[in-house]
Design a protein around this motif. Structure first.
Motif, PDB file in Angstrom:
ATOM      1  N   UNK A 135       0.853  -1.263  -0.063  1.00 41.67           N
ATOM      2  CA  UNK A 135       0.044   0.100  -0.053  1.00 41.67           C
ATOM      3  C   UNK A 135       0.718   1.138  -0.033  1.00 41.67           C
ATOM      4  N   UNK A 136       1.976   1.115   0.804  1.00 41.75           N
ATOM      5  CA  UNK A 136       2.960   2.144   0.870  1.00 41.75           C
ATOM      6  C   UNK A 136       4.242   1.746   0.734  1.00 41.75           C
ATOM      7  N   UNK A 137       5.058   2.701   0.009  1.00 39.14           N
ATOM      8  CA  UNK A 137       6.452   2.200   0.212  1.00 39.14           C
ATOM      9  C   UNK A 137       7.735   3.159   0.595  1.00 39.14           C
ATOM     10  N   UNK A 138       8.560   2.757   1.667  1.00 37.75           N
ATOM     11  CA  UNK A 138       9.303   3.719   1.913  1.00 37.75           C
ATOM     12  C   UNK A 138      10.760   3.312   1.265  1.00 37.75           C
ATOM     13  N   UNK A 139      11.518   4.303   0.717  1.00 31.83           N
ATOM     14  CA  UNK A 139      12.914   4.250   0.116  1.00 31.83           C
ATOM     15  C   UNK A 139      13.679   4.503   0.999  1.00 31.83           C
ATOM     16  N   UNK A 281       7.548   2.983 -11.162  1.00 29.82           N
ATOM     17  CA  UNK A 281       6.651   3.343 -10.244  1.00 29.82           C
ATOM     18  C   UNK A 281       5.934   4.697 -10.690  1.00 29.82           C
ATOM     19  N   UNK A 282       6.084   5.340 -11.727  1.00 25.05           N
ATOM     20  CA  UNK A 282       5.493   6.603 -12.010  1.00 25.05           C
ATOM     21  C   UNK A 282       6.308   7.657 -11.410  1.00 25.05           C
ATOM     22  N   UNK A 283       7.440   7.486 -10.809  1.00 23.13           N
ATOM     23  CA  UNK A 283       7.832   8.633  -9.933  1.00 23.13           C
ATOM     24  C   UNK A 283       8.938   9.491 -10.820  1.00 23.13           C
ATOM     25  N   UNK A 284       8.628  10.900 -10.471  1.00 22.06           N
ATOM     26  CA  UNK A 284       9.479  11.764 -11.548  1.00 22.06           C
ATOM     27  C   UNK A 284      11.234  11.811 -10.790  1.00 22.06           C
ATOM     28  N   UNK A 285      12.081  12.175 -11.612  1.00 20.37           N
ATOM     29  CA  UNK A 285      13.314  12.273 -10.767  1.00 20.37           C
ATOM     30  C   UNK A 285      13.978  13.556 -11.363  1.00 20.37           C
ATOM     31  N   UNK A 286      15.090  14.128 -10.452  1.00 20.72           N
ATOM     32  CA  UNK A 286      15.692  15.298 -10.650  1.00 20.72           C
ATOM     33  C   UNK A 286      16.777  14.901 -11.449  1.00 20.72           C
ATOM     34  N   UNK A 287      17.846  15.776 -11.580  1.00 16.47           N
ATOM     35  CA  UNK A 287      19.142  15.552 -12.600  1.00 16.47           C
ATOM     36  C   UNK A 287      19.944  14.675 -11.692  1.00 16.47           C
ATOM     37  N   UNK A 288      19.790  14.444 -10.385  1.00 12.01           N
ATOM     38  CA  UNK A 288      20.628  13.460  -9.546  1.00 12.01           C
ATOM     39  C   UNK A 288      19.968  12.174  -9.442  1.00 12.01           C
ATOM     40  N   UNK A 297       7.402  15.516   5.642  1.00 11.00           N
ATOM     41  CA  UNK A 297       6.514  14.345   5.520  1.00 11.00           C
ATOM     42  C   UNK A 297       7.345  13.240   5.198  1.00 11.00           C
ATOM     43  N   UNK A 298       8.241  13.398   4.073  1.00  6.20           N
ATOM     44  CA  UNK A 298       9.098  12.395   3.384  1.00  6.20           C
ATOM     45  C   UNK A 298       8.176  11.891   2.280  1.00  6.20           C
ATOM     46  N   UNK A 299       7.030  12.464   2.232  1.00  4.64           N
ATOM     47  CA  UNK A 299       6.328  11.954   0.953  1.00  4.64           C
ATOM     48  C   UNK A 299       6.985  12.521  -0.598  1.00  4.64           C
ATOM     49  N   UNK A 300       6.875  11.475  -1.249  1.00  6.66           N
ATOM     50  CA  UNK A 300       7.271  11.915  -2.978  1.00  6.66           C
ATOM     51  C   UNK A 300       6.016  12.524  -3.734  1.00  6.66           C
ATOM     52  N   UNK A 301       6.066  13.685  -4.003  1.00  6.92           N
ATOM     53  CA  UNK A 301       4.976  14.182  -4.641  1.00  6.92           C
ATOM     54  C   UNK A 301       3.667  13.954  -3.958  1.00  6.92           C
ATOM     55  N   UNK A 302       2.663  13.450  -4.532  1.00 14.03           N
ATOM     56  CA  UNK A 302       1.289  13.066  -3.672  1.00 14.03           C
ATOM     57  C   UNK A 302       1.058  11.502  -3.974  1.00 14.03           C
ATOM     58  N   UNK A 303       2.337  11.011  -3.997  1.00  4.97           N
ATOM     59  CA  UNK A 303       2.087   9.419  -4.007  1.00  4.97           C
ATOM     60  C   UNK A 303       2.174   8.827  -2.646  1.00  4.97           C
ATOM     61  N   UNK A 304       1.992   7.496  -2.645  1.00  5.82           N
ATOM     62  CA  UNK A 304       2.102   6.800  -1.239  1.00  5.82           C
ATOM     63  C   UNK A 304       3.480   6.287  -1.160  1.00  5.82           C
ATOM     64  N   UNK A 305       4.593   6.796  -1.862  1.00  9.41           N
ATOM     65  CA  UNK A 305       5.799   6.510  -1.755  1.00  9.41           C
ATOM     66  C   UNK A 305       6.645   7.560  -0.809  1.00  9.41           C
ATOM     67  N   UNK A 306       7.318   7.054   0.101  1.00  4.04           N
ATOM     68  CA  UNK A 306       8.243   8.106   0.938  1.00  4.04           C
ATOM     69  C   UNK A 306       9.534   7.654   0.894  1.00  4.04           C
ATOM     70  N   UNK A 307      10.552   8.698   0.962  1.00  2.66           N
ATOM     71  CA  UNK A 307      11.983   8.439   0.899  1.00  2.66           C
ATOM     72  C   UNK A 307      12.615   9.003   2.096  1.00  2.66           C
ATOM     73  N   UNK A 308      13.655   8.498   2.569  1.00  2.00           N
ATOM     74  CA  UNK A 308      14.305   8.854   3.763  1.00  2.00           C
ATOM     75  C   UNK A 308      15.869   8.825   3.811  1.00  2.00           C
TER      76      UNK A 308
END
Length: 466
Positions: A135-139, A281-288, A297-308
């Protein structure tokens, strides 16, 4: 094919991933923590702790060599490289063991081994064929050393990173250190003090993380006298010759070359995201290659994906990874009811001697933001306690906001900067004014008196604006 359905999947069992697991588990028992590496966290296995073990040995060797200045004669000083590295590995393994024991104590059903990648939004696949619907993913995949592939191909096992040197059975005779950031500075000075022939190479003139021009100048002058250092040379040429490495570079109008046993690549780290297939996963990325996210919040965009943690390329420090992991894990667990988490005042310490530190806002950050601030400073050359200890080198600059006199931040280069920086970071986080800080007790003789001197200078600068 094995298929698993969970509420939360956490990729990476380092500092951020472990913290995210504990935070998410407060909300659900339907979760998994996925690890592809050896475990034990970068800090314990190849970062904070083993490097400080090496530095501690180097500091003792340096103190023994300097003892004569105090009238203390040390005869027959010798560095046993094998014994130094044996203690580094022994204590390193002890720290790693504590981390592994913690993870092994969690339910076996929550722990998965394998390299994960996205095969769709909310869908992961491991390299053993297991698929996970989450349901949700933490990277929280951390970072890896940045090393030119051409160098790896040319040098083979004679190229090492900070993730490998602590497994040396003994100290080598000579090491070229490429990179004048935190890792390169700490390890180059430690190896130098332990009797290894070292040369530190910097692509630019910049040394360390300090941003204040006055401090950069002071640190540059120190580095040039503290150890063999070649700065502003771009990328040196490297070649394998037998059991060694030859580095060639151009400096001061002449071509130079030097032979070493190893080349230590310490020119930074980059987020370990390339194998995740974030596009699936349909996630955009920057030049890095990092997906844009909300640090609160750690949330990527408005998705149920988080990064830390280091995977986000935001504040790559252990205490920050722990905070970010807690925030991301908590929000992944409570999704979609997100809650902003506490991000503490920035604090960064470099364990060279003298130490470097940034507490609160840096000079560069204040300048870029157009902040109206004044500066106070103290030079440690004649600071009483520092001179008593023969550690009287360095500069401290503190920044205060014009108008209300609030302390905004500081940059430090000097003895025990790790402790002074904590005091300053706490003051910034509390919102203390310079006047309030000067009302606090200062014992004599202590290094903190130097901080008082800098604050007094800052107070005068702020009063002069009225």
């Amino acid at each position: 094919m094995k298929r698993i359905e969970v509420d939360v999947a956490i990729i990476g069992a380092g500092t951020a991933g472990m913290r995210a697991y504990r935070a998410a588990r407060a909300h659900t028992e339907r979760l998994v923590l996925i690890e592809s590496g050896p475990g034990g966290t970068t800090c314990a296995r190849a970062g904070c702790m083993p490097s400080k073990l090496l530095i501690a040995a180097a500091d003792h060797a340096h103190a023994a060599r300097q003892a004569d200045a105090f009238g203390v004669r040390v005869a027959g000083l010798a560095v046993d490289g094998a014994a130094v590295m044996a203690r580094v590995r022994r204590e390193r393994d002890r720290f790693v063991g504590f981390v592994l024991d913690t993870v092994d104590g969690w339910p076996a059903a929550h722990r998965l081994r394998g390299r994960a990648r996205f095969i769709g939004p909310g869908r992961l696949a491991l390299d053993d064929g297991t698929q996970i619907d989450a349901g949700r993913v933490v990277i929280a995949t951390g970072a890896r050393p940045s090393v030119p592939e051409a160098w790896r191909a040319a040098l083979g096992e004679r190229l090492v990173t900070s993730e490998e040197i602590f497994d040396w059975p003994e100290l080598p005779g000579a090491v070229a250190v490429v990179g004048t950031g935190v890792i390169g500075l700490e390890l180059a000075q430690a190896l130098h003090r332990l009797g290894v022939r070292v040369r530190l190479f910097g692509r630019s003139q910049r040394i360390g993380p300090l941003t204040d021009p006055a401090l950069q100048a002071r640190v540059g002058a120190w580095a040039d006298k503290a150890l063999p250092c070649s700065r502003g040379i771009g990328d040196p040429e490297v070649a394998r010759e037998g059991d060694g490495v030859v580095v060639r570079w151009h400096e001061a109008g002449e071509d130079r070359a030097e032979r070493f046993d190893y080349l230590l690549a310490a020119a930074g780290r980059h987020p370990d995201l390339a194998d995740l297939d974030l596009a699936a996963a349909g996630l955009p990325v920057d030049d890095r290659g990092v997906p844009p996210f909300d640090p609160a919040t750690g949330q990527v965009g408005d998705s149920p994906v988080f990064i830390a943690g280091d995977a986000s390329a935001d504040r790559p420090l252990l205490h920050e990874a722990d905070d970010a992991g807690r925030i991301a894990g908590d929000n992944a667990g409570r999704y979609p009811n997100l809650r902003p988490g506490l991000r503490r005042t920035p604090l960064n310490v470099v364990f060279t001697d003298p130490q470097m530190a940034i507490a609160g806002a840096s000079h560069a950050r204040l300048s870029a933001a157009g902040s109206d601030f004044a500066v106070g400073e103290v030079d440690f050359a004649n600071q009483g306690r520092a001179r008593v200890m023969l550690r009287n080198e360095g500069l401290l600059r503190v920044y205060g906001r014009r108008g209300d006199g609030r302390l905004l931040g500081a940059e430090l280069f000097g003895p025990d900067a790790e402790h002074l920086a904590h005091l300053l970071a706490w003051a910034v986080q509390r919102g203390d004014s310079v006047a309030q800080l000067l009302d606090q007790p200062f014992y004599h003789p202590v290094l903190e008196e130097g901080l008082r001197t800098a604050l007094q200078a800052l107070a005068r600068a702020l009063q002069g604006d009225r």
